[in-house]
Design a protein around this motif. Structure first.
Motif, mmCIF file in Angstrom:
data_model
loop_
_atom_site.group_PDB
_atom_site.id
_atom_site.type_symbol
_atom_site.label_atom_id
_atom_site.label_comp_id
_atom_site.label_asym_id
_atom_site.label_seq_id
_atom_site.Cartn_x
_atom_site.Cartn_y
_atom_site.Cartn_z
ATOM 1 N N HIS A 39 3.533 -11.082 28.620
ATOM 2 C CA HIS A 39 4.194 -10.969 27.324
ATOM 3 C C HIS A 39 3.410 -11.747 26.272
ATOM 4 N N ASP A 40 2.917 -12.929 26.645
ATOM 5 C CA ASP A 40 2.099 -13.714 25.726
ATOM 6 C C ASP A 40 0.838 -12.944 25.362
ATOM 7 N N PHE A 41 0.130 -12.418 26.389
ATOM 8 C CA PHE A 41 -1.080 -11.637 26.124
ATOM 9 C C PHE A 41 -0.775 -10.477 25.180
ATOM 10 N N ALA A 42 0.314 -9.774 25.454
ATOM 11 C CA ALA A 42 0.663 -8.599 24.656
ATOM 12 C C ALA A 42 1.013 -8.979 23.218
ATOM 13 N N MET A 43 1.839 -10.017 23.045
ATOM 14 C CA MET A 43 2.215 -10.401 21.680
ATOM 15 C C MET A 43 1.008 -10.876 20.884
ATOM 16 N N ARG A 44 0.099 -11.593 21.520
ATOM 17 C CA ARG A 44 -1.109 -12.036 20.813
ATOM 18 C C ARG A 44 -1.981 -10.841 20.432
ATOM 19 N N ALA A 45 -2.067 -9.876 21.327
ATOM 20 C CA ALA A 45 -2.852 -8.671 21.023
ATOM 21 C C ALA A 45 -2.218 -7.891 19.874
ATOM 22 N N ILE A 46 -0.904 -7.777 19.877
ATOM 23 C CA ILE A 46 -0.197 -7.073 18.796
ATOM 24 C C ILE A 46 -0.411 -7.806 17.477
ATOM 25 N N ALA A 47 -0.272 -9.128 17.489
ATOM 26 C CA ALA A 47 -0.474 -9.912 16.267
ATOM 27 C C ALA A 47 -1.900 -9.768 15.745
ATOM 28 N N ALA A 48 -2.848 -9.513 16.648
ATOM 29 C CA ALA A 48 -4.255 -9.373 16.251
ATOM 30 C C ALA A 48 -4.631 -7.944 15.886
ATOM 31 N N ARG A 59 -6.560 -3.040 24.811
ATOM 32 C CA ARG A 59 -6.794 -4.482 24.688
ATOM 33 C C ARG A 59 -6.490 -5.203 25.994
ATOM 34 N N LEU A 60 -5.448 -4.742 26.699
ATOM 35 C CA LEU A 60 -5.057 -5.391 27.948
ATOM 36 C C LEU A 60 -5.674 -4.747 29.182
ATOM 37 N N SER A 61 -6.434 -3.688 28.973
ATOM 38 C CA SER A 61 -7.041 -2.929 30.080
ATOM 39 C C SER A 61 -5.993 -2.416 31.055
ATOM 40 N N VAL A 143 -11.626 -18.011 26.984
ATOM 41 C CA VAL A 143 -11.365 -16.614 27.339
ATOM 42 C C VAL A 143 -10.418 -16.042 26.300
ATOM 43 N N ARG A 144 -10.664 -14.817 25.888
ATOM 44 C CA ARG A 144 -9.791 -14.199 24.891
ATOM 45 C C ARG A 144 -8.380 -14.054 25.439
ATOM 46 N N PHE A 145 -7.433 -13.912 24.542
ATOM 47 C CA PHE A 145 -6.034 -13.800 24.941
ATOM 48 C C PHE A 145 -5.738 -12.548 25.734
#
Length: 159
Positions: A39-48, A59-61, A143-145
């Motif tokens: 969820h953290d990875f996803a929210m950071r990707a969405i915010a970016a 983004r999350l592969s 490492v990227r989010f």
């Protein structure tokens, strides 16, 4: 006793896992029992800028379907919304909500607290030396989010 390269990799992974597990447990104690690392990875990707399931999946592969399931969970829990795109009314864009940003902020706070706990256990100077060594070995950029992407990438392709 000398360890193998595989042992080193597992120790590093174990350190990562220990921090993540402790952070997840602490967030649960703070009232966010439903937050998981993905969820953290996803929210950071969405915010970016990964503002739809296709972009999030890239983004999350993960597949678009897997990304859509994660989005559904995040929307259900109030961490993200889908809003009309101001430039294209037919398109819906994902946005992290204030609650989502609050969970991200609290997660960062928890990791800072865990770092301080490690500093108390091994000493601040020793922790700083370890961080310096890891920076030398792994590079200055963390490492990227979208960490799950590194596991799925083709080593023949540039990242």
């Amino acid at each position: 006793m000398s360890r193998s390269g595989a042992d080193l990799a597992l120790l590093l992974l174990g350190g990562f896992r220990s921090l993540v597990d402790e952070a997840t447990a602490e967030l649960a104690r703070r009232g966010h029992q439903d937050v998981r690392p993905v969820h953290d990875f996803a929210m950071r990707a969405i915010a970016a800028g990964a503002d739809d399931a296709t972009r999030l999946g890239r983004r999350l592969s993960v597949s678009k379907q897997a990304a859509a399931k994660t989005v559904a969970v995040l929307r259900e829990r109030g961490y993200v919304t889908r809003e009309a795109d101001p430039l294209d009314g037919r398109r819906k864009r994902l946005q992290v909500t204030d609650l989502g940003f609050e969970v991200l902020r609290q997660g960062e706070e928890v990791f800072d607290e865990l770092r301080e706990r490690w500093a108390r256990r091994i000493g601040s100077a020793e922790l700083e030396r370890m961080e310096t060594h890891l920076t030398t070995l792994a590079g200055a950029s963390p490492v990227r989010f979208d960490t799950p992407a590194w596991m799925a990438r083709d080593l023949g392709e540039p990242s």
